[in-house]
Scaffold this motif. Structure first.
Motif, mmCIF file in Angstrom:
data_model
loop_
_atom_site.group_PDB
_atom_site.id
_atom_site.type_symbol
_atom_site.label_atom_id
_atom_site.label_comp_id
_atom_site.label_asym_id
_atom_site.label_seq_id
_atom_site.Cartn_x
_atom_site.Cartn_y
_atom_site.Cartn_z
ATOM 1 N N GLY A 1 23.546 -33.347 1.118
ATOM 2 C CA GLY A 1 23.770 -32.175 1.941
ATOM 3 C C GLY A 1 22.535 -31.533 2.509
ATOM 4 N N PHE A 2 21.347 -31.942 2.079
ATOM 5 C CA PHE A 2 20.131 -31.260 2.516
ATOM 6 C C PHE A 2 19.839 -31.476 4.000
ATOM 7 C CE2 PHE A 2 15.506 -31.035 3.100
ATOM 8 C CZ PHE A 2 15.316 -29.725 2.737
ATOM 9 N N ILE A 3 19.852 -32.700 4.461
ATOM 10 C CA ILE A 3 19.546 -32.994 5.862
ATOM 11 C C ILE A 3 20.573 -32.366 6.806
ATOM 12 C CG2 ILE A 3 19.237 -34.842 7.567
ATOM 13 C CD1 ILE A 3 16.896 -34.558 5.591
ATOM 14 N N PRO A 4 21.884 -32.489 6.546
ATOM 15 C CA PRO A 4 22.829 -31.784 7.423
ATOM 16 C C PRO A 4 22.627 -30.271 7.430
ATOM 17 C CG PRO A 4 23.987 -33.428 6.155
ATOM 18 C CD PRO A 4 22.596 -33.365 5.618
ATOM 19 N N LEU A 5 22.252 -29.702 6.301
ATOM 20 C CA LEU A 5 21.977 -28.263 6.248
ATOM 21 C C LEU A 5 20.797 -27.898 7.133
ATOM 22 C CD1 LEU A 5 22.571 -25.493 4.910
ATOM 23 C CD2 LEU A 5 20.845 -26.122 3.208
ATOM 24 N N VAL A 6 19.745 -28.702 7.096
ATOM 25 C CA VAL A 6 18.572 -28.452 7.941
ATOM 26 C C VAL A 6 18.947 -28.559 9.416
ATOM 27 C CG1 VAL A 6 16.306 -29.363 8.595
ATOM 28 C CG2 VAL A 6 16.901 -29.129 6.192
ATOM 29 N N SER B 1 19.158 -34.089 19.842
ATOM 30 C CA SER B 1 18.108 -35.103 19.980
ATOM 31 C C SER B 1 16.732 -34.512 19.745
ATOM 32 C CB SER B 1 18.183 -35.756 21.368
ATOM 33 O OG SER B 1 17.951 -34.786 22.369
ATOM 34 N N GLN B 2 16.509 -33.272 20.124
ATOM 35 C CA GLN B 2 15.228 -32.615 19.850
ATOM 36 C C GLN B 2 15.031 -32.374 18.353
ATOM 37 O OE1 GLN B 2 15.637 -29.180 22.342
ATOM 38 N NE2 GLN B 2 14.324 -30.062 23.956
ATOM 39 N N LEU B 3 16.114 -32.073 17.661
ATOM 40 C CA LEU B 3 16.005 -31.861 16.221
ATOM 41 C C LEU B 3 15.718 -33.145 15.468
ATOM 42 C CD1 LEU B 3 18.891 -29.382 15.434
ATOM 43 C CD2 LEU B 3 16.469 -28.964 15.193
ATOM 44 N N LEU B 4 16.296 -34.255 15.917
ATOM 45 C CA LEU B 4 16.164 -35.523 15.219
ATOM 46 C C LEU B 4 14.929 -36.319 15.599
ATOM 47 C CD1 LEU B 4 19.876 -36.670 15.190
ATOM 48 C CD2 LEU B 4 18.597 -35.532 13.380
ATOM 49 N N SER B 5 14.301 -35.985 16.707
ATOM 50 C CA SER B 5 13.114 -36.749 17.121
ATOM 51 C C SER B 5 11.909 -36.287 16.306
ATOM 52 C CB SER B 5 12.837 -36.549 18.614
ATOM 53 O OG SER B 5 12.432 -35.222 18.852
ATOM 54 N N PRO B 6 11.019 -37.221 15.968
ATOM 55 C CA PRO B 6 9.872 -36.868 15.138
ATOM 56 C C PRO B 6 8.769 -36.120 15.896
ATOM 57 C CG PRO B 6 9.834 -39.200 15.620
ATOM 58 C CD PRO B 6 11.106 -38.659 16.173
#
Length: 78
Positions: free
Chosen positions: A53-58, A72-77
């Motif tokens: 649940g940590f990554i979905p919460l972030v 896509s902005q949240l998931l891009s490094p």
């Protein structure tokens, strides 16, 4: 009052000695065992929930932030 000892054979060949008083589990001992089992169960479930649940919460917190980034902005490094 004499303290009689009873030898019980465990599954792996170990001998466990118990006194006669140990065989009469009181209500406190049963309650302590119940609490220990449920706390262990709860901690195992909490570990799994935290792990998955940590990554979905972030991501959810990031999407509700003030600048409103896209997924896509949240998931891009970068």
């Amino acid at each position: 009052m004499s303290s009689s000892r009873v030898a019980l054979k465990a599954s792996k060949g170990k001998v466990v000695k118990k006194s006669a008083a140990d065989e009469d589990d009181g209500l406190a001992a049963v309650a302590a065992k119940f609490v220990k089992e449920w706390s262990t169960f709860a901690m195992k479930k909490a570990k799994v929930i935290t792990h998955y649940g940590f990554i979905p919460l972030v991501i959810i917190i990031g999407m509700n932030s003030d600048p409103k980034p896209s997924l896509s902005q949240l998931l891009s490094p970068v």
